[in-house]
Design a protein around this motif. Structure first.
Motif, short mmCIF file in Angstrom:
data_model
loop_
_atom_site.label_atom_id
_atom_site.label_comp_id
_atom_site.label_asym_id
_atom_site.label_seq_id
_atom_site.Cartn_x
_atom_site.Cartn_y
_atom_site.Cartn_z
N SER A 1 0.84 -1.20 0.00
CA SER A 1 0.00 0.00 0.00
C SER A 1 0.88 1.25 0.00
O SER A 1 2.03 1.23 0.46
CB SER A 1 -0.92 0.00 1.23
N THR B 1 -0.82 6.46 3.20
CA THR B 1 -2.16 6.01 3.58
C THR B 1 -2.14 5.24 4.89
O THR B 1 -1.24 4.44 5.15
CB THR B 1 -2.76 5.11 2.49
N ASN C 1 -6.78 -1.21 4.30
CA ASN C 1 -6.15 -0.04 3.72
C ASN C 1 -7.01 0.40 2.53
O ASN C 1 -7.31 -0.40 1.65
CB ASN C 1 -4.73 -0.34 3.25
N ASP C 2 -7.37 1.68 2.52
CA ASP C 2 -8.32 2.17 1.51
C ASP C 2 -7.69 2.42 0.15
O ASP C 2 -8.42 2.67 -0.82
CB ASP C 2 -9.00 3.45 2.01
N SER C 3 -6.37 2.34 0.07
CA SER C 3 -5.70 2.59 -1.21
C SER C 3 -5.14 1.32 -1.85
O SER C 3 -4.65 1.34 -2.97
CB SER C 3 -4.56 3.61 -1.03
N GLY D 1 -11.02 0.06 -1.19
CA GLY D 1 -9.78 -0.51 -0.70
C GLY D 1 -9.88 -2.01 -0.51
O GLY D 1 -10.78 -2.67 -1.03
#
Length: 478
Positions: free
Chosen positions: A387, A391, A410-412, A464
């Motif tokens: 990631s 982030t 993790n949103d990314s 994510g």
């Protein structure tokens, strides 16, 4: 026809003829019935008047083709005994299976007519047909249930099926009948087989068979006493266990390989690695090392740690694949305390990353502390590695009835949907191996969850990626 007997004897002769249980007809020289008994009218379903004065072949037209030659033989003076006759005697009576007899009747040396008697064997014939059907059915079941079967008496083959003949390399069961079964038994097994036959053993035992072409094949034999043609004989069912024996040999070789591999990895590689780690630790404690030397020793120490991690992963992979799973030793734990330690260690390694943790509910249970630490650290390390650095990563622990859920998000981080099915496979192609291991981390992480009776899944969307671990409070021990 009764003229030879006194007139007062006729009623008794009539009673006798009606009491025989057989259908009886007295025919004149034109083969027309002049008298029939009650058994014959009952058998045929025709009244007495239907018989009298008509040729019998006209009374029974549907059996005339078979009956006419028998009548002709009786008229010629021949006694016809036990001749089979099958057909319909009267409309609506159904097909009958009969046994007939005919005898010429003489009076004063002159042919006066023919005596016909008929016995109904329809039920017996049908019973025999049903018996043959059941026998064929049982043979079919035996053919399906085993690879071959045969009957023998004191070792001499009495009957066998075609499957057994082919198994032993013969074209027909006839080639087996009359031969002693030891002809197909390997010499070293013959005493044990003859002992089993003599003692009437009724539990399965194994034997090495020698086919007609000399090939040896392992068989399993189960024998039972049965009645055959009125006497007690042995029925033997045969199974070809070549596949099972081959599998057992492969399992033995695999176990031997596993022991060798674990020995090499666990001892032969770990011992020199420990020496390297001890040496680098001693060098790092020296105060007179120059900067280039310190960096070199640091690189060696880091490489040793990577090698140690690879060894642990390889040992776990070998145990999971060859021993049926990873061993775990559950003990009472509070999961948030353990995960918090993992989080702190990762914060030290990744000081620039934002790592957040949220807890909810009862987080107590019985788990293997070392394995759960390994699971959490592997998942967290994988998310951090793949990631973007700016982030944040969220860890969440939720206690519920029966278990606890650990999720790392993790949103990314994006994992394509088509990769979900293979994400936890070892040495997965298309994803570079971790810089700290062999690419076995996620595979081993799932094995840790499974060893505790839990599961590990991945969820990915536009928001994510999230790894989700569910662990029951009472873990199963392998």
């Amino acid at each position: 026809m009764f003229a030879v007997a006194p007139e007062e004897a006729w009623p008794f002769l009539g009673a006798l003829l009606n009491a025989t249980g057989c259908g009886i007809a007295l025919l004149d020289r034109e083969l027309r019935p002049v008298w029939v008994n009650g058994a014959l009218t009952s058998l045929s379903g025709l009244e007495t008047r239907a018989y009298l004065g008509r040729p019998l072949v006209d009374v029974w037209p549907k059996v005339a083709f078979s009956l006419a030659p028998l009548l002709t033989r009786a008229l010629s003076g021949e006694n016809v005994v036990e001749a089979p006759l099958t057909g319909v005697l009267a409309a609506g009576s159904g097909e009958k299976h009969l046994r007939v007899g005919l005898s010429p009747a003489h009076q004063a040396g002159v042919l006066a007519g023919v005596v016909l008697w008929v016995r109904d064997e329809t039920e017996r014939v049908r019973d025999e047909a049903r018996l043959r059907e059941r026998e064929a059915h049982m043979r079919s079941l035996a053919d399906v249930a085993c690879d071959g079967h045969f009957l023998h008496e004191n070792g001499v083959v009495l009957d066998a099926n075609r499957a057994l003949a082919h198994l032993l390399g013969h074209d027909s069961p006839r080639e087996l009948i009359g031969h002693h079964l030891v002809e197909w038994v390997a010499p070293e097994y013959r005493p044990a087989v003859m002992s089993a036959v003599a003692r009437g053993v009724e539990t399965p035992y194994e034997v090495m068979c020698v086919r007609r072409d000399g090939q040896r094949i392992p068989l399993e034999v189960l024998g039972k006493f049965v009645t055959w043609e009125g006497r007690q004989v042995r029925l033997a069912a045969i199974w070809d266990i070549s596949g099972r024996k081959a599998a057992e040999e492969r399992a033995e070789r695999t176990e031997h390989f596993r022991e060798q591999l674990l020995g090499v990895v666990g001892h032969d590689l770990r011992s020199p690695l420990e020496s390297i780690q001890s040496g680098t630790s001693a060098l790092q404690r020296l105060e007179n090392l120059e900067e280039p030397q310190q960096r070199l020793v640091g690189h060696v120490a880091q490489a040793a740690r990577r090698m140690e991690r690879m060894i642990h992963e390889l040992l776990d992979f070998t145990r999971a694949r060859l021993s049926g799973g990873l061993p775990v030793r559950p003990e009472p734990l509070v999961l948030d305390r353990l995960v918090e330690k993992v989080l702190e260690e990762r914060r030290q390694v990744h000081p620039g990353r934002t790592l957040l943790m949220e807890t909810q509910g009862d987080l107590r249970g019985h788990w293997d502390a070392g394995r759960i630490t390994q699971l959490a650290d592997t998942l967290l390390g994988s998310v951090l590695q793949h990631s973007p650095e700016p982030t944040p990563v969220w860890l969440k622990l939720v206690g519920a009835v029966g278990g606890v859920t650990l999720s790392i998000r993790n949103d990314s981080l994006m994992v394509p949907q088509e990769e979900h099915a293979t994400l936890f496979e070892p040495f997965r192609r298309g994803r570079p191996a971790s810089a700290e291991g062999l690419g076995l981390g996620l595979f081993i992480a799932r094995q840790v969850a499974v060893a505790h009776g839990g599961r590990l899944t991945v969820e990915s969307s536009q928001g994510g990626t999230r790894f989700v671990v569910w662990l029951p409070r009472e873990s199963s021990v392998r």
